[in-house]
Design a protein around this motif. Structure first.
Motif, PDB file in Angstrom:
ATOM      1  N   LEU A   1      83.736   2.880  -4.035  1.00  0.00           N
ATOM      2  CA  LEU A   1      83.100   1.560  -3.986  1.00  0.00           C
ATOM      3  C   LEU A   1      81.726   1.679  -4.620  1.00  0.00           C
ATOM      4  O   LEU A   1      80.941   2.553  -4.241  1.00  0.00           O
ATOM      5  CB  LEU A   1      82.985   1.110  -2.531  1.00  0.00           C
ATOM      6  CG  LEU A   1      82.238  -0.184  -2.225  1.00  0.00           C
ATOM      7  CD1 LEU A   1      82.945  -1.381  -2.855  1.00  0.00           C
ATOM      8  CD2 LEU A   1      82.112  -0.371  -0.702  1.00  0.00           C
ATOM      9  N   LEU A   2      81.422   0.817  -5.600  1.00  0.00           N
ATOM     10  CA  LEU A   2      80.132   0.865  -6.286  1.00  0.00           C
ATOM     11  C   LEU A   2      79.432  -0.480  -6.174  1.00  0.00           C
ATOM     12  O   LEU A   2      80.047  -1.540  -6.378  1.00  0.00           O
ATOM     13  CB  LEU A   2      80.290   1.203  -7.771  1.00  0.00           C
ATOM     14  CG  LEU A   2      80.715   2.636  -8.122  1.00  0.00           C
ATOM     15  CD1 LEU A   2      82.240   2.785  -8.051  1.00  0.00           C
ATOM     16  CD2 LEU A   2      80.237   3.009  -9.525  1.00  0.00           C
ATOM     17  N   PHE A   3      78.129  -0.444  -5.866  1.00  0.00           N
ATOM     18  CA  PHE A   3      77.275  -1.623  -5.860  1.00  0.00           C
ATOM     19  C   PHE A   3      76.144  -1.389  -6.866  1.00  0.00           C
ATOM     20  O   PHE A   3      75.491  -0.340  -6.848  1.00  0.00           O
ATOM     21  CB  PHE A   3      76.655  -1.852  -4.480  1.00  0.00           C
ATOM     22  CG  PHE A   3      77.617  -2.241  -3.402  1.00  0.00           C
ATOM     23  CD1 PHE A   3      78.173  -3.513  -3.368  1.00  0.00           C
ATOM     24  CD2 PHE A   3      77.961  -1.346  -2.394  1.00  0.00           C
ATOM     25  CE1 PHE A   3      79.050  -3.883  -2.362  1.00  0.00           C
ATOM     26  CE2 PHE A   3      78.830  -1.705  -1.376  1.00  0.00           C
ATOM     27  CZ  PHE A   3      79.391  -2.977  -1.360  1.00  0.00           C
ATOM     28  N   GLY A   4      75.868  -2.377  -7.727  1.00  0.00           N
ATOM     29  CA  GLY A   4      74.787  -2.219  -8.678  1.00  0.00           C
ATOM     30  C   GLY A   4      74.575  -3.476  -9.500  1.00  0.00           C
ATOM     31  O   GLY A   4      74.986  -4.572  -9.116  1.00  0.00           O
ATOM     32  N   ASN A   5      73.927  -3.301 -10.632  1.00  0.00           N
ATOM     33  CA  ASN A   5      73.663  -4.427 -11.531  1.00  0.00           C
ATOM     34  C   ASN A   5      74.030  -4.034 -12.964  1.00  0.00           C
ATOM     35  O   ASN A   5      75.001  -3.298 -13.173  1.00  0.00           O
ATOM     36  CB  ASN A   5      72.221  -4.927 -11.386  1.00  0.00           C
ATOM     37  CG  ASN A   5      71.182  -3.845 -11.622  1.00  0.00           C
ATOM     38  OD1 ASN A   5      71.369  -2.922 -12.412  1.00  0.00           O
ATOM     39  ND2 ASN A   5      70.049  -3.944 -10.936  1.00  0.00           N
ATOM     40  N   SER A   6      73.265  -4.502 -13.942  1.00  0.00           N
ATOM     41  CA  SER A   6      73.634  -4.239 -15.332  1.00  0.00           C
ATOM     42  C   SER A   6      73.607  -2.757 -15.677  1.00  0.00           C
ATOM     43  O   SER A   6      74.288  -2.325 -16.607  1.00  0.00           O
ATOM     44  CB  SER A   6      72.719  -5.013 -16.278  1.00  0.00           C
ATOM     45  OG  SER A   6      71.356  -4.711 -16.039  1.00  0.00           O
ATOM     46  N   PHE A   7      72.852  -1.945 -14.950  1.00  0.00           N
ATOM     47  CA  PHE A   7      72.866  -0.506 -15.204  1.00  0.00           C
ATOM     48  C   PHE A   7      74.243   0.075 -14.845  1.00  0.00           C
ATOM     49  O   PHE A   7      74.741   0.972 -15.517  1.00  0.00           O
ATOM     50  CB  PHE A   7      71.776   0.196 -14.394  1.00  0.00           C
ATOM     51  CG  PHE A   7      70.399   0.121 -15.004  1.00  0.00           C
ATOM     52  CD1 PHE A   7      69.968  -0.998 -15.707  1.00  0.00           C
ATOM     53  CD2 PHE A   7      69.513   1.170 -14.866  1.00  0.00           C
ATOM     54  CE1 PHE A   7      68.700  -1.065 -16.264  1.00  0.00           C
ATOM     55  CE2 PHE A   7      68.236   1.123 -15.417  1.00  0.00           C
ATOM     56  CZ  PHE A   7      67.828   0.001 -16.115  1.00  0.00           C
ATOM     57  N   THR A   8      74.854  -0.445 -13.789  1.00  0.00           N
ATOM     58  CA  THR A   8      76.187   0.008 -13.387  1.00  0.00           C
ATOM     59  C   THR A   8      77.269  -0.556 -14.302  1.00  0.00           C
ATOM     60  O   THR A   8      78.360   0.010 -14.396  1.00  0.00           O
ATOM     61  CB  THR A   8      76.432  -0.374 -11.917  1.00  0.00           C
ATOM     62  OG1 THR A   8      75.472   0.314 -11.099  1.00  0.00           O
ATOM     63  CG2 THR A   8      77.815  -0.006 -11.439  1.00  0.00           C
ATOM     64  N   GLN A   9      76.963  -1.637 -15.015  1.00  0.00           N
ATOM     65  CA  GLN A   9      77.908  -2.197 -15.981  1.00  0.00           C
ATOM     66  C   GLN A   9      77.973  -1.384 -17.273  1.00  0.00           C
ATOM     67  O   GLN A   9      78.830  -1.645 -18.127  1.00  0.00           O
ATOM     68  CB  GLN A   9      77.520  -3.636 -16.327  1.00  0.00           C
ATOM     69  CG  GLN A   9      77.666  -4.624 -15.189  1.00  0.00           C
ATOM     70  CD  GLN A   9      77.023  -5.965 -15.505  1.00  0.00           C
ATOM     71  OE1 GLN A   9      76.552  -6.203 -16.613  1.00  0.00           O
ATOM     72  NE2 GLN A   9      76.995  -6.847 -14.524  1.00  0.00           N
ATOM     73  N   SER A  10      77.106  -0.404 -17.448  1.00  0.00           N
ATOM     74  CA  SER A  10      77.011   0.342 -18.699  1.00  0.00           C
ATOM     75  C   SER A  10      78.323   1.025 -19.052  1.00  0.00           C
ATOM     76  O   SER A  10      79.060   1.474 -18.179  1.00  0.00           O
ATOM     77  CB  SER A  10      75.923   1.422 -18.584  1.00  0.00           C
ATOM     78  OG  SER A  10      74.679   0.873 -18.237  1.00  0.00           O
ATOM     79  N   GLY A  11      78.599   1.097 -20.353  1.00  0.00           N
ATOM     80  CA  GLY A  11      79.752   1.860 -20.815  1.00  0.00           C
ATOM     81  C   GLY A  11      80.980   1.041 -21.138  1.00  0.00           C
ATOM     82  O   GLY A  11      82.084   1.575 -21.226  1.00  0.00           O
TER      83      GLY A  11
END
Length: 301
Positions: free
Chosen positions: A46-56
């Motif tokens: 399970l991951l929570f984040g923002n645009s940094f977590t959207q990377s790739g």
């Protein structure tokens, strides 16, 4: 170079990624495959984040961790990623908590939760820094996950400083190194706060930003805004988070051909990033220093 690990095809669970970008949900799945070799059960991540977590690209960092897990010989994990641009962890605590129970496969629990804070909040900046809010939100989310999944590991995704040449320097911070030192310090403090909230000392920091520093904050790790990650930076993030979740400090023997091709880079470039990640992962001799909150420093080479 060490021999590459052989891929293990071993889907114990069906793979599913849910990525939320703004109000748009993108869901992808892959068909089950037969088990060739006995492997540990697939993890639920399970991951929570923002645009940094959207990377790739599609699927973001969660997709990269999944691909790296398979490259490392693990069963392909089930991944649910809630990544909403511009949001901090307190937003996820308020609005994402119901998904903890709703998005896990029926009758199962989460194996790990990965949490990424807004990129300037865990700093000492007089207006952008709000480290206590980071500690509180991370502790609240971790507690909510542990209430549902008592055995879940907690990983804090340490973000990276803005790249050299960004408008933050030298007015807001003296340099990327100075900004990264604050981020590393407050992620250490966040780890301690989460441990105190959930009981124990199991929280880990995936030192993604420190890995950017190990690579001298090279411009190729960033997009044109010197803020968000390029595909190279995203892969470095994926490697560091994979290493934390799967307790794998040997990354240069992963077969990264497929993920490198998807991201539009050479295998040699991907292996070079794995070398950077390996150098960043704390060794047994440095773990005591990390445990007492020693801040980021780039190694001399």
């Amino acid at each position: 170079m060490r021999a590459k690990r052989r891929h293990v095809v071993g889907m114990v669970k069906r793979y599913h990624v849910g990525v939320v970008i703004g109000a748009l949900a993108v869901v992808g799945s892959a068909a089950d495959a037969s088990v060739e070799v006995t492997v540990a059960p697939a993890k639920n991540l399970l991951l929570f984040g923002n645009s940094f977590t959207q990377s790739g690209g599609a699927g973001g960092v969660g997709q990269l961790v999944s691909e790296l897990a398979v490259a490392g010989g693990h069963a392909e994990p089930f991944v649910f990623q809630l990544a909403v641009g511009g949001r901090a962890l307190d937003w996820h605590l308020a609005y994402g908590t119901p998904l903890i129970a709703d998005r896990v496969p029926a009758g199962q629990t989460w194996d790990h939760v990965v949490m990424q804070e807004f990129s300037t909040r865990p700093t000492d900046h007089p207006t952008m820094g709000e480290p206590q809010k980071f500690y509180d939100a991370a502790s609240g989310l971790a507690s909510a996950v542990r209430a549902h999944s008592p055995g879940a590991g907690v990983v804090l995704f340490e973000t990276w400083a803005r790249g050299p040449g960004h408008e933050f320097y030298p007015g807001e911070w003296a340099s990327p190194e100075a900004m990264q030192a604050e981020l590393a310090h407050h992620y250490n403090m966040g780890r301690d706060a989460v441990d105190a909230a959930v009981g124990g000392t199991a929280t880990e920091v995936a030192r993604v930003g420190s890995a950017f520093g190990e690579a001298d904050f090279d411009a190729s790790l960033y997009g044109s805004d010197l803020w968000h990650a390029s595909n190279r930076g995203a892969l470095l993030a994926g490697l560091m988070i994979y290493a934390s979740i799967y307790d794998d400090a040997t990354l240069t023997d992963l077969d990264v051909t497929a993920v490198a091709n998807r991201l539009g880079m050479s295998e040699a470039d991907a292996v070079g990033l794995a070398q950077v990640a390996e150098r960043t992962i704390p060794t047994p001799g440095t773990l005591a220093a990390v445990a007492v909150g020693v801040v980021y420093t780039r190694r001399r080479r």
